[in-house]
Scaffold this active site. Structure first.
Site, PDB file in Angstrom:
ATOM      1  N   LEU A  24       2.146   4.112  -1.101  1.00  0.00           N
ATOM      2  CA  LEU A  24       2.141   4.701   0.245  1.00  0.00           C
ATOM      3  C   LEU A  24       1.268   5.945   0.214  1.00  0.00           C
ATOM      4  O   LEU A  24       1.416   6.788  -0.673  1.00  0.00           O
ATOM      5  CB  LEU A  24       3.554   5.097   0.675  1.00  0.00           C
ATOM      6  CG  LEU A  24       4.471   4.013   1.246  1.00  0.00           C
ATOM      7  CD1 LEU A  24       5.902   4.541   1.327  1.00  0.00           C
ATOM      8  CD2 LEU A  24       3.988   3.572   2.611  1.00  0.00           C
ATOM      9  N   SER A  25       0.374   6.069   1.179  1.00  0.00           N
ATOM     10  CA  SER A  25      -0.419   7.289   1.297  1.00  0.00           C
ATOM     11  C   SER A  25       0.444   8.419   1.842  1.00  0.00           C
ATOM     12  O   SER A  25       1.538   8.194   2.371  1.00  0.00           O
ATOM     13  CB  SER A  25      -1.620   7.064   2.222  1.00  0.00           C
ATOM     14  OG  SER A  25      -2.536   6.157   1.647  1.00  0.00           O
TER      15      SER A  25
END
Length: 362
Positions: free
Chosen positions: A63-64
């Site tokens: 996940l960014s």
């Protein structure tokens, strides 16, 4: 990459911080972020970090940072009915937020290299559909995920209104990415260490804007060692809704407009049904030290001298607030499903009423 905003105690506080820092700037993007709890896309043992503005990676799952996703969502300028392609769709967190904006007539496709990540994304999408109060089958553009390398998309695929790539794009692949866009479309991708927005203004005309400096892992190049030939990725066909679905969506939309007009004329507050009491939250800003070491990110919390001095005051304030809330409990009124009430009051046969409603057991 991340650490641009303070850590939140929950999803709403994370979004408040992103708004305060001007990463979230529009109402549509804010609503999408609030509708989906970021922690739901974490593995259970890592959920304590869900509301920090940091990227998370575990195996192939990634996940960014929230500040990156919010900049991406704002740059895409999403509108209902558009088509969207997510290259490196990962957990499906971004695709699900996009689906809430695209609505019933949009197209929402994702390409992911790793089969285990696609399975993870499908599980998270299923959990969202089954449990979220923000989900409405007839107002959501459900994402479809396919496995493959996004650099091997079939040349006969349709072009899209919006495209996002979640991995670093090498300069030699820039034109490949641009050709996935329709005229008037927007492409957002990390290009040469910059999150870049490219708008296709004509068949051979482009406008480019650098948004912010980022650090993404590069795209994985296709490997043809096994067979010696390319494995083309075929994207899902554009689904056409049935006439029944179209009629149901149109009727529900008309009823919602009537409800909105009636509510506006009575109170001027739209469809909002706020609780009668809202417990005041005491915000405590914490300093976060972000340490970058060999591409790994560590976050440590340090208290400022004023924290120690104010601890007793804060404890007294919390105790005082709890005493104030105990007598009435200050529980909000349960939400009212105006659409359901309106449909059930219509002079229609019961089977048709229930056909117009979407009911899901939790």
């Amino acid at each position: 990459m991340g650490g641009a905003v303070s850590a939140g105690e929950d999803n709403d506080e994370l979004i408040d911080n992103l708004k305060e820092a001007q990463y979230i700037r529009t109402e549509l993007v804010e609503q999408a972020f609030r509708a989906i709890d970021r922690a739901d896309y974490y593995l259970e043992e890592f959920k304590d970090n869900a509301y920090k503005d940091l990227a998370w990676k575990h195996g192939n799952i990634h996940l960014s940072a929230p500040c990156i996703y919010s900049e991406v969502m704002e740059a895409l300028d999403l509108q209902p009915g558009l088509s969207f392609l997510n290259l490196g769709s990962g957990t499906g967190y971004l695709s699900s937020m996009v689906g809430l904006i695209l609505g019933p007539f949009g197209v929402n496709h994702g390409v992911e290299l790793h089969s285990d990540v696609i399975e993870y994304a499908k599980q998270k999408l299923d959990f969202f559909i089954k449990t979220s109060d923000s989900f409405d089958k007839f107002e959501f553009c459900e994402p479809s995920f396919v496995i493959g390398n996004c650099l091997e998309i079939s040349p006969d695929c349709t072009q899209y209104d919006r495209v996002y790539c979640g991995a670093g794009v090498q300069k030699e692949h820039e034109d490949y990415m641009k050709n996935l866009l329709k005229v008037g479309g927007i492409l957002v991708m990390p290009l040469e260490e910059k999150l870049t927005k490219i708008t296709r203004t004509g068949p051979s005309a482009w406008e480019t804007k650098k948004i912010l400096a980022v650090s993404f892992a590069p795209l994985i190049q296709p490997n043809h060692a096994d067979s010696g030939k390319s494995r083309l990725v075929h994207l899902p066909p554009v689904a056409v809704r049935s006439l029944q679905d179209l009629a149901r969506i149109a009727i529900r939309g008309t009823i919602k407009k009537i409800i909105h007009q009636e509510t506006m004329s009575k109170s001027g507050n739209g469809l909002k049904n706020p609780p009668r009491f809202k417990r005041r939250r005491v915000r405590r800003r914490r300093m976060e030290t972000i340490v970058f070491l060999d591409k790994e990110v560590f976050a440590s919390r340090i208290s400022s001298p004023s924290d120690d001095n104010n601890n007793s005051e804060e404890m007294e304030e919390d105790k005082h607030e709890e005493e104030e809330t105990k007598p009435s409990e200050l529980k909000p009124d349960p939400p009212v499903n105006f659409l359901r009430e309106k449909v059930l009051s219509l002079p229609l046969p019961d089977p048709l009423k229930y056909y117009l409603l979407y009911y899901r057991e939790k």
